[in-house]
Design an enzyme around this catalytic site. Structure first.
Site, short mmCIF file in Angstrom:
data_model
loop_
_atom_site.label_atom_id
_atom_site.label_comp_id
_atom_site.label_asym_id
_atom_site.label_seq_id
_atom_site.Cartn_x
_atom_site.Cartn_y
_atom_site.Cartn_z
N ARG A 56 0.66 -1.15 0.02
CA ARG A 56 -0.06 -0.09 0.12
C ARG A 56 0.82 1.26 -0.01
NH1 ARG A 56 -3.00 -4.11 1.80
NH2 ARG A 56 -0.96 -4.48 2.71
N THR A 57 1.63 1.43 1.16
CA THR A 57 2.32 2.65 1.18
C THR A 57 3.20 3.01 -0.21
OG1 THR A 57 2.51 2.02 3.28
CG2 THR A 57 4.06 3.84 2.74
N LYS A 85 25.76 -4.66 0.08
CA LYS A 85 27.30 -4.57 -0.01
C LYS A 85 27.65 -3.79 1.24
CE LYS A 85 27.07 -4.06 -4.98
NZ LYS A 85 27.45 -2.94 -5.97
N ARG A 106 11.27 3.46 3.93
CA ARG A 106 10.87 2.68 5.06
C ARG A 106 12.16 1.96 5.57
NH1 ARG A 106 5.77 -1.24 4.63
NH2 ARG A 106 4.59 0.84 5.22
N HIS A 134 4.44 5.76 11.66
CA HIS A 134 4.15 5.61 10.26
C HIS A 134 3.17 6.84 9.96
CE1 HIS A 134 3.18 4.10 6.45
NE2 HIS A 134 2.77 2.85 6.76
N1 CP Z 1 -0.61 -0.13 5.96
C1 CP Z 1 0.67 -0.16 5.23
O1 CP Z 1 1.65 0.39 5.51
O2 CP Z 1 0.88 -1.28 4.43
P1 CP Z 1 2.02 -1.76 3.61
O3 CP Z 1 3.03 -2.42 4.67
O4 CP Z 1 1.43 -2.67 2.45
O5 CP Z 1 2.76 -0.64 2.98
#
Ligand code: CP
Length: 307
Positions: A56-57, A85, A106, A134
């Site tokens: 999603r993100t 590496k 991320r 998040h």
């Molecule tokens: N909700 C969320 O962060 O989903 P993903 O891990 O798929 O990005």
């Protein structure tokens, strides 16, 4: 704001401004499927740096940037990049800053996005830092709550993995700006981290903690369900002790109000039975779809501030 690394950066006015802008993008997308939008950022390149899996993100940031007329470059998986590496995060983001006008990161380490933002001048968005925060998920969560139940006079239950769930930590922080009544429901071993609990109490938030969902379910406007974050457990046996602890199905919701909004940041494993999906309670797919207009609003703000 130059970067978005934690939900605590956002005041109520900041959130409301972003959600209003997201609603404009949402309406434009609904009208023209994106064709109705002028290409606001035709020369802009956004870098996606995902050291952990995402559907999603990552895809909604990519879609958002493209809907705004820009392009994306993707670092790819850790295995396919020079991270494998041994390249440091600081070196990686300094290199990528030369290729892109913004960076979505991320990373498995808490504080990674904050650290990255200290090394680069382009806007950095924290797309999840370990069990930390998040914040862009929080914006789409708030957008979904505002649409479904309203953000005023809100009573919300947040259930599941409160210890490792970064969406929980960000959402709880942001909800203090809206004076929400928050009920946290989890097994004893997955209660809120001490630092998050401390910040909530310091802010004067209305917080209660439970191990039994039945105690609070009838009061709730919104039930925010989360996955037990198996990948964060140092010990598989500890995970097995709590796996499947909270499962929401039709029987569970017998005790809920008819207008209860059920949310989940997804992915789910078995926390919400599929039989809920076609009921009026289910808002989790809409929540995921809201990622595009909300992230358009966020990128628009960060990129225009940086121009
Ligand atoms: N909700 C969320 O962060 O989903 P993903 O891990 O798929 O990005």
């Amino acid at each position: 704001q130059d970067h978005l690394v934690a939900a605590g950066q956002l005041s109520r006015a900041d959130v409301e401004g972003l959600l209003d802008r997201a609603a404009e993008f949402d309406a434009a997308l609904a009208e023209g499927g994106g064709a109705a939008l002028p290409a606001r950022y035709p020369e802009t390149v956004l870098a996606l740096c995902f050291y952990e899996p995402s559907t999603r993100t990552k895809m909604s940031f990519e879609t958002a940037m493209k809907r705004l007329g820009g392009r994306v470059v993707d670092m790819g998986s850790v295995d396919a990049s020079s991270v494998s590496k041994g390249e440091s995060l600081a070196d990686t983001v300094r290199v990528i800053e030369g290729y892109a006008d913004g960076l979505v990161l991320r990373h498995p380490r808490e504080g990674a996005a904050k650290m990255a933002a200290e090394f680069v001048d382009v806007p950095v968005v924290n797309a999840g830092d370990g069990a930390g925060q998040h914040p862009s998920q929080t914006l789409l969560d708030l957008y979904t709550i505002r649409e479904a139940a309203g953000l005023d006079d809100l009573t919300i239950g947040i259930v599941g993995d409160l210890k490792y769930g970064r969406t929980v930590h960000s959402l709880a922080t942001a909800l203090t700006e809206f004076d929400a009544r928050m009920h946290f429901v989890s097994p004893e071993s997955l209660q809120l981290p001490r630092s998050v609990r401390f910040d909530l109490h310091e802010s004067g938030a209305q917080v209660r903690e439970h191990t039994d969902l039945d105690e609070v379910l009838p009061e709730l406007d919104v039930l925010y369900v989360t996955r037990i974050q198996r990948e964060r457990f140092p010990d598989e046996d500890e995970y097995q002790k709590v796996a499947g602890e909270f499962k929401i199905d039709s029987d569970t919701l017998d005790a809920a109000r008819d207008d209860l909004t059920v949310m989940h940041p997804l992915p789910r494993v078995d926390e919400i039975a599929p039989e809920i999906d076609d009921t009026d309670h289910a808002h989790y797919f809409e929540q995921a779809h809201n990622g595009v207009p909300v992230r358009m609003a966020l990128l628009d703000q960060l990129l225009s501030n940086h121009e």
